[in-house]
Design an enzyme around this catalytic site. Structure first.
Site, mmCIF file in Angstrom:
data_model
loop_
_atom_site.group_PDB
_atom_site.id
_atom_site.type_symbol
_atom_site.label_atom_id
_atom_site.label_comp_id
_atom_site.label_asym_id
_atom_site.label_seq_id
_atom_site.Cartn_x
_atom_site.Cartn_y
_atom_site.Cartn_z
ATOM 1 N N HIS A 11 0.996 10.839 10.703
ATOM 2 C CA HIS A 11 1.351 12.054 9.967
ATOM 3 C C HIS A 11 1.431 13.191 10.988
ATOM 4 O O HIS A 11 0.894 13.092 12.084
ATOM 5 C CB HIS A 11 0.326 12.337 8.865
ATOM 6 C CG HIS A 11 0.456 11.399 7.697
ATOM 7 N ND1 HIS A 11 0.668 11.824 6.416
ATOM 8 C CD2 HIS A 11 0.428 10.044 7.636
ATOM 9 C CE1 HIS A 11 0.754 10.787 5.607
ATOM 10 N NE2 HIS A 11 0.608 9.684 6.318
ATOM 11 N N CYS A 27 -0.999 11.968 1.354
ATOM 12 C CA CYS A 27 -1.642 11.033 0.439
ATOM 13 C C CYS A 27 -2.365 11.830 -0.631
ATOM 14 O O CYS A 27 -3.069 12.787 -0.319
ATOM 15 C CB CYS A 27 -2.622 10.147 1.201
ATOM 16 S SG CYS A 27 -3.589 9.086 0.114
HETATM 17 P P1 HMG Z 1 -9.872 1.226 -10.862
HETATM 18 O O1 HMG Z 1 -9.779 2.256 -11.936
HETATM 19 O O2 HMG Z 1 -11.136 1.106 -10.108
HETATM 20 O O3 HMG Z 1 -9.426 -0.229 -11.336
HETATM 21 O O4 HMG Z 1 -8.668 1.483 -9.867
HETATM 22 P P2 HMG Z 1 -9.814 -1.174 -12.498
HETATM 23 O O5 HMG Z 1 -9.673 -2.549 -11.949
HETATM 24 O O6 HMG Z 1 -11.098 -0.764 -13.146
HETATM 25 O O7 HMG Z 1 -8.616 -0.923 -13.523
HETATM 26 C C1 HMG Z 1 -8.442 0.287 -14.219
HETATM 27 C C2 HMG Z 1 -7.095 0.285 -14.891
HETATM 28 O O8 HMG Z 1 -6.059 0.226 -13.906
HETATM 29 C C3 HMG Z 1 -6.889 -0.929 -15.802
HETATM 30 O O9 HMG Z 1 -6.054 -0.501 -16.874
HETATM 31 C C4 HMG Z 1 -6.101 -1.875 -14.928
HETATM 32 O O10 HMG Z 1 -5.310 -2.785 -15.661
HETATM 33 C C5 HMG Z 1 -5.223 -0.911 -14.152
HETATM 34 P P3 HMG Z 1 -6.642 -0.259 -18.352
HETATM 35 O O11 HMG Z 1 -7.135 -1.596 -18.778
HETATM 36 O O12 HMG Z 1 -7.748 0.736 -18.175
HETATM 37 O O13 HMG Z 1 -5.445 0.258 -19.091
HETATM 38 N N1 HMG Z 1 -4.765 -1.467 -12.883
HETATM 39 C C6 HMG Z 1 -3.478 -1.425 -12.484
HETATM 40 N N2 HMG Z 1 -2.374 -0.922 -13.040
HETATM 41 C C7 HMG Z 1 -1.223 -1.058 -12.349
HETATM 42 N N3 HMG Z 1 -1.145 -1.645 -11.135
HETATM 43 C C8 HMG Z 1 -2.225 -2.151 -10.547
HETATM 44 C C9 HMG Z 1 -3.464 -2.051 -11.226
HETATM 45 N N4 HMG Z 1 -4.721 -2.447 -10.934
HETATM 46 C C10 HMG Z 1 -5.502 -2.096 -11.962
HETATM 47 N N5 HMG Z 1 -2.136 -2.731 -9.353
HETATM 48 C C11 HMG Z 1 -7.037 0.818 -8.259
HETATM 49 C C12 HMG Z 1 -8.468 0.665 -8.754
HETATM 50 C C13 HMG Z 1 -6.954 0.198 -6.887
HETATM 51 C C14 HMG Z 1 -6.090 0.113 -9.231
HETATM 52 C C15 HMG Z 1 -6.705 2.325 -8.223
HETATM 53 O O14 HMG Z 1 -7.694 2.966 -7.474
HETATM 54 C C16 HMG Z 1 -5.368 2.609 -7.597
HETATM 55 O O15 HMG Z 1 -4.338 2.236 -8.150
HETATM 56 N N6 HMG Z 1 -5.365 3.293 -6.441
HETATM 57 C C17 HMG Z 1 -4.137 3.576 -5.721
HETATM 58 C C18 HMG Z 1 -4.291 4.772 -4.876
HETATM 59 C C19 HMG Z 1 -3.020 5.010 -4.106
HETATM 60 O O16 HMG Z 1 -1.975 4.481 -4.403
HETATM 61 N N7 HMG Z 1 -3.146 5.859 -3.071
HETATM 62 C C20 HMG Z 1 -2.021 6.199 -2.235
HETATM 63 C C21 HMG Z 1 -1.593 5.063 -1.346
HETATM 64 S S1 HMG Z 1 -2.621 4.796 0.112
HETATM 65 C C22 HMG Z 1 -1.970 5.844 1.256
HETATM 66 O O17 HMG Z 1 -1.173 6.685 0.923
HETATM 67 C C23 HMG Z 1 -2.320 5.660 2.695
HETATM 68 C C24 HMG Z 1 -1.245 4.873 3.431
HETATM 69 O O18 HMG Z 1 0.026 5.429 3.179
HETATM 70 C C25 HMG Z 1 -1.493 4.918 4.921
HETATM 71 C C26 HMG Z 1 -1.678 6.314 5.422
HETATM 72 O O19 HMG Z 1 -0.794 7.144 5.267
HETATM 73 O O20 HMG Z 1 -2.721 6.549 6.017
HETATM 74 C C27 HMG Z 1 -1.203 3.420 3.005
HETATM 75 MG MG MG Z 2 1.227 7.874 5.316
#
Ligand code: HMG
Ligand code: MG
Length: 286
Positions: free
Chosen positions: A208, A239
């Site tokens: 970044h 992010c």
């Molecule tokens: P949680 O709330 O702990 O998960 O989230 P859970 O297992 O308790 O599930 C909660 C709800 O989420 C449930 O739905 C699941 O079905 C659903 P409900 O029954 O309550 O209706 N769920 C999902 N839905 C869609 N797709 C899925 C999924 N998994 C569970 N895959 C979880 C845990 C990991 C899902 C959540 O924290 C999450 O989605 N986090 C994503 C955060 C994110 O995307 N951050 C940005 C990307 S990382 C980044 O930018 C850095 C990077 O670019 C590198 C850099 O730049 O440094 C990679």
């Molecule tokens: Mg990034």
């Protein structure tokens, strides 16, 4: 002598757009992906199969992945946090997956609601699904230099997580300066630590540009043998769980840097610049 070359991974449609507040139509995301592929980008991270409650902007992931379809010479990948995401991404036609964890416990908890070790456990079924589907899996190590909650991160912590992802079966590790406050010296120390655990051919740099040193950090990583670097068209992104992180390094700056150094990118800078201008207009940034 053959010309040196570099691989550019375009992460804008995912890492860039995930942070945009305004609603972006699926059709616009698909148009952007098409323009990036037209410009010659051969690896494009199209979307993220994460929870729509956590990242609403990626809620149309299945429509984006299906809409991107197949294009000769281009691989469309999807970011996935767990088995549920991997299943959906593969069903929608993802040609590569990317899992993501961090070198910082605090960031891992804020970003995915689990510890680093728990995130690695969540990836095991992802790896199994990917192997069955015959698709490669990249592993991101976020906060490879600094964490918004813990401050500077020790190079050895990054190397340890990178080694765990490799042991899991990831084909590439993206060493990610999520905050964008790194210096070339600290980048070199971090990459050197990772190189003690992994060959350069399996490492990528994801920077970044918060402090304006991303290109200098890329150059430091290139000197140590890295040949894969991420960019986000127009420098979009940041992010949602990393307060203070500005945009990703702009792909057009990355391409211009390498082309000016006589290193082939395979990307048409004019078309890429046009794509950057187009998306900036669509999301109201210009
Ligand atoms: P949680 O709330 O702990 O998960 O989230 P859970 O297992 O308790 O599930 C909660 C709800 O989420 C449930 O739905 C699941 O079905 C659903 P409900 O029954 O309550 O209706 N769920 C999902 N839905 C869609 N797709 C899925 C999924 N998994 C569970 N895959 C979880 C845990 C990991 C899902 C959540 O924290 C999450 O989605 N986090 C994503 C955060 C994110 O995307 N951050 C940005 C990307 S990382 C980044 O930018 C850095 C990077 O670019 C590198 C850099 O730049 O440094 C990679
Ligand atoms: Mg990034």
């Amino acid at each position: 002598m053959a010309q040196a070359s570099v691989t550019i991974v375009e992460v804008g449609p995912r890492d860039g757009l995930q942070n945009e507040k305004a609603e972006i139509a699926t059709q616009d995301k698909l148009a952007l992906i098409g323009k990036l592929a037209d410009a010659g980008l051969a690896r494009i991270e199209a979307t993220a199969f994460v929870s729509p409650r956590w990242v609403p902007q990626m809620a149309d992931h299945a429509a984006v992945m299906r809409g991107a379809g197949r294009r000769p010479g281009v691989a469309f990948s999807a970011l996935v946090p767990n088995e549920k995401g991997a299943e959906a991404a593969l069903a929608a036609g993802a040609q590569a997956l990317a899992v993501f964890t961090a070198a910082s416990e605090s960031f891992s908890r804020r970003n995915t609601n689990c510890s680093i070790a728990e995130s690695i456990e969540r990836f095991r079924p992802v790896m199994a699904l990917a192997e069955r589907a015959g698709v490669p899996v990249r592993g991101y190590v976020s906060c490879a230099l600094d964490c918004p909650y813990e401050g500077p991160i020790a190079p050895e912590a990054v190397a340890t997580v990178a080694a765990e992802l490799l042991a899991l079966g990831c084909s590439e590790i993206a060493l990610s300066d999520t905050l964008g406050r790194g210096t070339p010296e600290r980048t070199a120390a971090m990459v050197e630590a990772a190189l003690r655990r992994a060959p350069a051919a399996m490492l990528a740099g994801h920077f970044h540009d918060t402090s304006g040193r991303a290109i200098a950090n890329v150059a430091a990583a290139w000197e140590l043998g890295l040949r894969v670097f991420d960019g986000s068209v127009g420098g979009l992104g940041g992010c949602p769980y990393a307060p203070g992180a500005a945009g990703n390094l702009a792909t057009e700056r990355l391409v211009a840097h390498f082309e000016a150094s006589g290193i082939a990118t395979g990307v048409d800078l004019t078309q890429l610049d046009e794509a950057a201008t187009w998306i900036a207009t669509r999301i109201g940034r210009s």
